[in-house]
Design a protein around this motif. Structure first.
Motif, PDB file in Angstrom:
ATOM      1  N   ILE A   1       3.645   6.165  -2.752  1.00 50.11           N
ATOM      2  CA  ILE A   1       4.710   6.793  -3.206  1.00 50.11           C
ATOM      3  C   ILE A   1       5.188   6.876  -4.505  1.00 50.11           C
ATOM      4  O   ILE A   1       6.066   7.507  -4.945  1.00 50.11           O
ATOM      5  CB  ILE A   1       6.070   6.524  -2.089  1.00 50.11           C
ATOM      6  N   GLY A   2       4.661   5.927  -5.155  1.00 48.12           N
ATOM      7  CA  GLY A   2       4.969   6.008  -6.728  1.00 48.12           C
ATOM      8  C   GLY A   2       6.080   5.023  -7.080  1.00 48.12           C
ATOM      9  O   GLY A   2       6.425   5.164  -8.285  1.00 48.12           O
ATOM     10  N   ALA A   3       6.185   3.898  -6.099  1.00 46.60           N
ATOM     11  CA  ALA A   3       7.489   3.058  -6.613  1.00 46.60           C
ATOM     12  C   ALA A   3       6.792   2.291  -7.546  1.00 46.60           C
ATOM     13  O   ALA A   3       5.877   2.234  -8.161  1.00 46.60           O
ATOM     14  CB  ALA A   3       7.843   1.967  -5.422  1.00 46.60           C
ATOM     15  N   ARG A   4       8.148   1.896  -8.640  1.00 48.81           N
ATOM     16  CA  ARG A   4       7.428   0.902  -9.849  1.00 48.81           C
ATOM     17  C   ARG A   4       7.556  -0.645  -9.594  1.00 48.81           C
ATOM     18  O   ARG A   4       7.018  -1.348 -10.268  1.00 48.81           O
ATOM     19  CB  ARG A   4       8.314   1.262 -10.935  1.00 48.81           C
ATOM     20  N   VAL A   5       8.246  -1.030  -8.477  1.00 43.29           N
ATOM     21  CA  VAL A   5       8.607  -2.393  -8.489  1.00 43.29           C
ATOM     22  C   VAL A   5       8.304  -2.676  -6.744  1.00 43.29           C
ATOM     23  O   VAL A   5       8.894  -2.025  -6.089  1.00 43.29           O
ATOM     24  CB  VAL A   5       9.982  -2.789  -8.758  1.00 43.29           C
ATOM     25  N   ILE A   6       8.075  -3.805  -6.518  1.00 44.36           N
ATOM     26  CA  ILE A   6       7.827  -4.295  -5.189  1.00 44.36           C
ATOM     27  C   ILE A   6       8.502  -5.581  -5.309  1.00 44.36           C
ATOM     28  O   ILE A   6       8.318  -6.429  -5.994  1.00 44.36           O
ATOM     29  CB  ILE A   6       6.626  -4.700  -4.632  1.00 44.36           C
ATOM     30  N   TRP A   7       9.584  -5.922  -4.470  1.00 43.74           N
ATOM     31  CA  TRP A   7      10.620  -7.010  -4.572  1.00 43.74           C
ATOM     32  C   TRP A   7      10.537  -7.531  -3.424  1.00 43.74           C
ATOM     33  O   TRP A   7      11.057  -7.023  -2.247  1.00 43.74           O
ATOM     34  CB  TRP A   7      12.008  -6.683  -4.969  1.00 43.74           C
ATOM     35  N   MET A   8      10.118  -8.938  -3.219  1.00 42.95           N
ATOM     36  CA  MET A   8      10.169  -9.482  -1.848  1.00 42.95           C
ATOM     37  C   MET A   8      11.158 -10.542  -1.790  1.00 42.95           C
ATOM     38  O   MET A   8      11.269 -11.369  -2.692  1.00 42.95           O
ATOM     39  CB  MET A   8       8.664 -10.485  -1.810  1.00 42.95           C
ATOM     40  N   GLN A   9      12.041 -10.494  -0.808  1.00 36.97           N
ATOM     41  CA  GLN A   9      13.127 -11.041  -0.659  1.00 36.97           C
ATOM     42  C   GLN A   9      12.751 -12.636  -0.443  1.00 36.97           C
ATOM     43  O   GLN A   9      11.813 -13.206  -0.106  1.00 36.97           O
ATOM     44  CB  GLN A   9      13.744 -10.782   0.622  1.00 36.97           C
ATOM     45  N   LEU A  10      13.825 -13.770  -0.400  1.00 36.90           N
ATOM     46  CA  LEU A  10      13.697 -15.129  -0.261  1.00 36.90           C
ATOM     47  C   LEU A  10      12.919 -15.418   1.041  1.00 36.90           C
ATOM     48  O   LEU A  10      13.176 -14.982   2.185  1.00 36.90           O
ATOM     49  CB  LEU A  10      15.027 -15.479  -0.146  1.00 36.90           C
ATOM     50  N   GLY A  11      11.900 -16.112   0.819  1.00 38.43           N
ATOM     51  CA  GLY A  11      11.072 -16.567   1.913  1.00 38.43           C
ATOM     52  C   GLY A  11       9.803 -15.580   1.851  1.00 38.43           C
ATOM     53  O   GLY A  11       8.889 -15.947   2.922  1.00 38.43           O
ATOM     54  N   VAL A  12       9.740 -14.667   1.294  1.00 41.53           N
ATOM     55  CA  VAL A  12       8.541 -13.699   1.508  1.00 41.53           C
ATOM     56  C   VAL A  12       7.852 -13.633   0.351  1.00 41.53           C
ATOM     57  O   VAL A  12       8.068 -13.566  -0.768  1.00 41.53           O
ATOM     58  CB  VAL A  12       9.248 -12.246   1.615  1.00 41.53           C
ATOM     59  N   ARG A  13       6.578 -14.272   0.682  1.00 44.26           N
ATOM     60  CA  ARG A  13       5.568 -14.371  -0.384  1.00 44.26           C
ATOM     61  C   ARG A  13       4.299 -13.961   0.218  1.00 44.26           C
ATOM     62  O   ARG A  13       3.622 -14.398   1.074  1.00 44.26           O
ATOM     63  CB  ARG A  13       5.535 -15.839  -0.903  1.00 44.26           C
ATOM     64  N   ASN A  14       3.445 -13.153  -0.609  1.00 43.25           N
ATOM     65  CA  ASN A  14       2.195 -12.477  -0.032  1.00 43.25           C
ATOM     66  C   ASN A  14       1.274 -12.510  -1.451  1.00 43.25           C
ATOM     67  O   ASN A  14       1.472 -11.479  -1.942  1.00 43.25           O
ATOM     68  CB  ASN A  14       2.269 -11.221   0.714  1.00 43.25           C
TER      69      ASN A  14
ATOM     70  N   GLY B   1      -0.428  -5.080  -5.888  1.00 43.18           N
ATOM     71  CA  GLY B   1       0.268  -4.117  -6.433  1.00 43.18           C
ATOM     72  C   GLY B   1       0.243  -4.265  -7.802  1.00 43.18           C
ATOM     73  O   GLY B   1       0.546  -3.352  -8.571  1.00 43.18           O
ATOM     74  N   GLU B   2       0.100  -5.434  -8.490  1.00 42.70           N
ATOM     75  CA  GLU B   2       0.204  -5.595  -9.829  1.00 42.70           C
ATOM     76  C   GLU B   2      -1.114  -4.936 -10.683  1.00 42.70           C
ATOM     77  O   GLU B   2      -1.019  -4.143 -11.418  1.00 42.70           O
ATOM     78  CB  GLU B   2       0.012  -7.248 -10.256  1.00 42.70           C
ATOM     79  N   ALA B   3      -2.365  -4.985  -9.783  1.00 43.54           N
ATOM     80  CA  ALA B   3      -3.496  -4.116 -10.208  1.00 43.54           C
ATOM     81  C   ALA B   3      -3.290  -2.606 -10.256  1.00 43.54           C
ATOM     82  O   ALA B   3      -3.717  -1.893 -11.039  1.00 43.54           O
ATOM     83  CB  ALA B   3      -4.759  -4.376  -9.305  1.00 43.54           C
ATOM     84  N   ALA B   4      -2.110  -2.057  -9.683  1.00 50.76           N
ATOM     85  CA  ALA B   4      -1.708  -0.757  -9.313  1.00 50.76           C
ATOM     86  C   ALA B   4      -0.901  -0.278 -10.425  1.00 50.76           C
ATOM     87  O   ALA B   4      -0.449   0.586 -10.313  1.00 50.76           O
ATOM     88  CB  ALA B   4      -1.373  -0.144  -8.005  1.00 50.76           C
ATOM     89  N   GLY B   5      -0.239  -1.354 -11.047  1.00 50.58           N
ATOM     90  CA  GLY B   5       0.566  -1.316 -12.145  1.00 50.58           C
ATOM     91  C   GLY B   5       1.955  -1.546 -11.841  1.00 50.58           C
ATOM     92  O   GLY B   5       3.016  -1.056 -12.574  1.00 50.58           O
ATOM     93  N   LEU B   6       2.354  -2.046 -10.532  1.00 47.92           N
ATOM     94  CA  LEU B   6       3.707  -2.307  -9.867  1.00 47.92           C
ATOM     95  C   LEU B   6       4.136  -3.652 -10.618  1.00 47.92           C
ATOM     96  O   LEU B   6       3.334  -4.644 -10.739  1.00 47.92           O
ATOM     97  CB  LEU B   6       3.764  -2.254  -8.558  1.00 47.92           C
ATOM     98  N   ASP B   7       5.440  -3.823 -10.871  1.00 43.55           N
ATOM     99  CA  ASP B   7       6.063  -4.953 -11.054  1.00 43.55           C
ATOM    100  C   ASP B   7       6.382  -5.646  -9.924  1.00 43.55           C
ATOM    101  O   ASP B   7       6.692  -4.964  -8.776  1.00 43.55           O
ATOM    102  CB  ASP B   7       7.290  -4.813 -11.871  1.00 43.55           C
TER     103      ASP B   7
ATOM    104  N   ASP C   1       0.951  -1.147  -0.052  1.00 40.69           N
ATOM    105  CA  ASP C   1       0.006  -0.061   0.156  1.00 40.69           C
ATOM    106  C   ASP C   1       1.046   1.328  -0.081  1.00 40.69           C
ATOM    107  O   ASP C   1       0.527   2.337  -0.832  1.00 40.69           O
ATOM    108  CB  ASP C   1      -0.965   0.003   1.225  1.00 40.69           C
ATOM    109  N   ASP C   2       1.869   1.179   0.821  1.00 36.88           N
ATOM    110  CA  ASP C   2       2.762   2.471   1.201  1.00 36.88           C
ATOM    111  C   ASP C   2       3.543   2.593  -0.333  1.00 36.88           C
ATOM    112  O   ASP C   2       3.706   3.576  -0.639  1.00 36.88           O
ATOM    113  CB  ASP C   2       3.691   2.350   2.003  1.00 36.88           C
ATOM    114  N   ALA C   3       3.822   1.556  -0.998  1.00 36.70           N
ATOM    115  CA  ALA C   3       4.881   1.709  -2.241  1.00 36.70           C
ATOM    116  C   ALA C   3       3.982   2.177  -3.394  1.00 36.70           C
ATOM    117  O   ALA C   3       4.489   2.828  -4.047  1.00 36.70           O
ATOM    118  CB  ALA C   3       5.087   0.071  -2.463  1.00 36.70           C
ATOM    119  N   ILE C   4       2.526   2.003  -3.313  1.00 44.12           N
ATOM    120  CA  ILE C   4       1.680   2.313  -4.342  1.00 44.12           C
ATOM    121  C   ILE C   4       1.526   3.872  -4.103  1.00 44.12           C
ATOM    122  O   ILE C   4       1.675   4.654  -4.988  1.00 44.12           O
ATOM    123  CB  ILE C   4       0.378   1.840  -4.464  1.00 44.12           C
TER     124      ILE C   4
END
Length: 145
Positions: free
Chosen positions: A101-114, A121-127, A96-99
């Motif tokens: 602030i206008g970030a383009r990408v959300i990258w979740m680290q190893l073991g992180v999956r939601n 995020g994808e619906a808001a246009g983020l990779d 939500d915060d990434a959307i």
């Protein structure tokens, strides 16, 4: 996508992201040099990325030459990618915060999956990349990433 679906990202997609982002906010960055986030931040900086640490517990301190911010909203600079070192169940508000602030990408680290957060995020246009480490992917893809 469901939590049981395997995650597959093409090298082209990963290269595209890693070759176009310049400023990364690292949520969950640690000032403890034995933590993985510390090493990933250091590596990414060595590859020319600006990495801005986000951690409310250490806000105001300096980590690897960068001021630690309490939240994404507090960073005064434009952020291309948000790299998440947090538990999977806490990722929703980060997206939500990434959307916001206008970030383009959300990258979740190893073991992180939601998956729910990823869909949002994808619906808001983020990779969205999940369960991957940019340090590992840069090494695997070679210098051309």
């Amino acid at each position: 996508m469901t939590a049981v679906d395997p995650l597959s990202y093409s090298d082209t997609k990963l290269r595209g992201i890693l070759s176009t982002v310049r400023t990364i906010a690292m949520v969950g960055a640690s000032t403890n040099a034995s933590r993985p986030s510390y090493h990933v931040m250091e590596y990414l900086q060595g590859r020319g990325y600006r990495v801005i640490p986000v951690n409310p517990g250490t806000a105001g301190k300096v980590l690897l030459g960068e001021l630690v911010y309490p939240s994404l909203h507090d960073i005064p600079d434009k952020i291309d990618m948000v790299d998440v070192f947090r538990a999977s169940e806490t990722v929703g508000p980060v997206v939500d915060d990434a959307i916001a602030i206008g970030a383009r990408v959300i990258w979740m680290q190893l073991g992180v999956r939601n998956d729910e957060a990823a869909v949002k995020g994808e619906a808001a246009g983020l990779d969205v990349i999940m369960d991957r480490c940019p340090k590992i992917e840069l090494g695997r893809l070679g210098n051309g990433a």
